[in-house]
Design an enzyme around this catalytic site. Structure first.
Site, mmCIF file in Angstrom:
data_model
loop_
_atom_site.group_PDB
_atom_site.id
_atom_site.type_symbol
_atom_site.label_atom_id
_atom_site.label_comp_id
_atom_site.label_asym_id
_atom_site.label_seq_id
_atom_site.Cartn_x
_atom_site.Cartn_y
_atom_site.Cartn_z
ATOM 1 N N ASP A 37 -10.717 3.360 4.265
ATOM 2 C CA ASP A 37 -11.213 1.988 4.128
ATOM 3 C C ASP A 37 -12.744 1.963 4.030
ATOM 4 O OD1 ASP A 37 -9.272 -0.078 4.058
ATOM 5 O OD2 ASP A 37 -8.774 0.253 6.166
ATOM 6 N N GLN B 156 -4.399 -1.342 9.578
ATOM 7 C CA GLN B 156 -4.418 -2.669 8.959
ATOM 8 C C GLN B 156 -5.079 -3.673 9.912
ATOM 9 O OE1 GLN B 156 -3.581 -3.324 5.826
ATOM 10 N NE2 GLN B 156 -3.957 -5.509 5.991
ATOM 11 N N LYS C 248 0.845 -1.207 0.000
ATOM 12 C CA LYS C 248 0.000 0.000 0.000
ATOM 13 C C LYS C 248 0.873 1.246 0.000
ATOM 14 C CE LYS C 248 -3.856 -2.376 2.238
ATOM 15 N NZ LYS C 248 -4.667 -2.633 3.428
HETATM 16 N N1 GUN Z 1 -7.100 -6.486 6.115
HETATM 17 C C1 GUN Z 1 -7.550 -7.210 5.056
HETATM 18 N N2 GUN Z 1 -8.152 -6.400 4.154
HETATM 19 C C2 GUN Z 1 -8.076 -5.153 4.658
HETATM 20 C C3 GUN Z 1 -8.510 -3.894 4.172
HETATM 21 O O1 GUN Z 1 -9.111 -3.759 3.098
HETATM 22 N N3 GUN Z 1 -8.242 -2.827 4.986
HETATM 23 C C4 GUN Z 1 -7.597 -2.959 6.186
HETATM 24 N N4 GUN Z 1 -7.394 -1.853 6.904
HETATM 25 N N5 GUN Z 1 -7.186 -4.121 6.651
HETATM 26 C C5 GUN Z 1 -7.409 -5.201 5.886
#
Ligand code: GUN
Length: 307
Positions: free
Chosen positions: A125, A102, A58
């Site tokens: 998100d 995350q 990311k």
């Molecule tokens: N863990 C797995 N998928 C995601 C996501 O789309 N966002 C976040 N913050 N954590 C994740």
């Protein structure tokens, strides 16, 4: 005879690359015209290897688009209060337009307490209950519009690219998670689809799926969706990312990635289908970047780009 398989395979990787290119162009314009550099804070608690890889990817993608990505790492033993204090500090930081914590977080931390501590406008998100509510009520424009969760947003972009208007189509969403299934269903409802949410307890899953013009599979079960579950011509979006043992003579421990759909078989009946890998996965990161730019624009009273 020409091979028509490629016409049916939805190139999420290529679409995501093009989207990331447009995001980069928009970031450059924001910098030039407004002196604004979108900032994304990526928070990781603990040292889970998979999470570390996701977070690194990311950050790299953000930097490539000209977004300032800053990593915040907390120890596995960090308390909920510590994490919430960090989120609150980032909420107040005008250089940070998007905040991502995350998931999963360690057991001592309640994920919803943390997610709901993020300022809704910085919740890139789209997991905050306010954003969930805004999506559910169709608040899709203006300064207080919903932030849309990245994976469903990416799926929607691929569907609209393939089908144009989705109005009136039968959509079946397989899976009811907060991250994918529920927001996907809300988005498709917003696009005037007739939506069925199916899951592990649904009776006659194959029969329900066979009614779908659009089938989104997000259950996390490798190859669960069979070819005869798919209505001829349906567009299939496979959100599953499952690692399965696939030993070769050279490497008996080899693992490969497969989706929730039996891809090779499904290709015969589907009108179009996303592959795994190279389908939805790359769209998720691209949409995170798009959401960060959208958030930066809204926070500075600038009209966000129409992605
Ligand atoms: N863990 C797995 N998928 C995601 C996501 O789309 N966002 C976040 N913050 N954590 C994740």
């Amino acid at each position: 005879m020409t091979d028509r398989r490629n016409d049916k395979i939805i190139d999420g990787k290529g679409f995501a690359e093009a989207l990331r290119g447009r995001i980069g162009e928009n970031v450059a314009i924001l910098k030039k015209d407004h002196g604004l550099i979108p900032g994304l804070a990526v928070v990781l608690v603990g040292e889970k290897p998979a999470s570390q890889i996701y977070v690194r990817n990311k950050g790299k993608a953000a930097a490539a688009a000209g977004i300032t990505a800053t990593d915040y790492r907390l120890d596995t033993s960090a308390s909920q209060a510590e994490l919430v204090a960090l989120v609150e500090r980032l909420n107040e930081d005008p250089a940070v337009h998007g905040i991502l914590v995350q998931l999963p977080v360690p057991d001592q931390i309640d994920p919803s307490a943390v997610i709901n501590a993020i300022a809704p406008g910085k919740d890139v998100d789209g997991f905050h209950v306010i954003n969930t509510g805004r999506l559910a009520t169709g608040q899709m424009t203006g300064p207080d519009a919903a932030m849309i969760p990245c994976t469903p947003l990416g799926c929607l972009m691929l569907l609209q690219d393939r089908l144009g208007s989705l109005c009136g189509l039968n959509a079946v969403v397989l899976g009811r998670s907060n991250i994918v299934g529920k927001p996907m269903a809300a988005l498709l409802t917003q696009m005037s689809c007739t939506v069925t949410v199916a899951h592990s307890r649904t009776e006659d899953l194959p029969g329900i799926c066979r009614k779908a013009d659009i089938l989104v599979a997000a259950v996390g079960r490798p190859h669960m969706v069979q070819a005869d579950w798919i209505k001829p011509g349906a567009v299939v979006v496979d959100v599953g990312i499952n690692r399965i043992a696939s030993p070769t003579p050279d490497n008996p421990d080899f693992m490969r990635l497969v989706g929730d759909v039996d891809f090779d078989a499904a290709l015969k009946s589907a009108g179009a289908i996303t592959p795994v890998p190279g389908g939805v996965g790359p769209m998720t990161i691209a949409c995170l970047l798009a959401n960060t730019v959208t958030a930066a624009c809204r926070q500075n009273s600038i009209k966000p780009p129409a992605w």
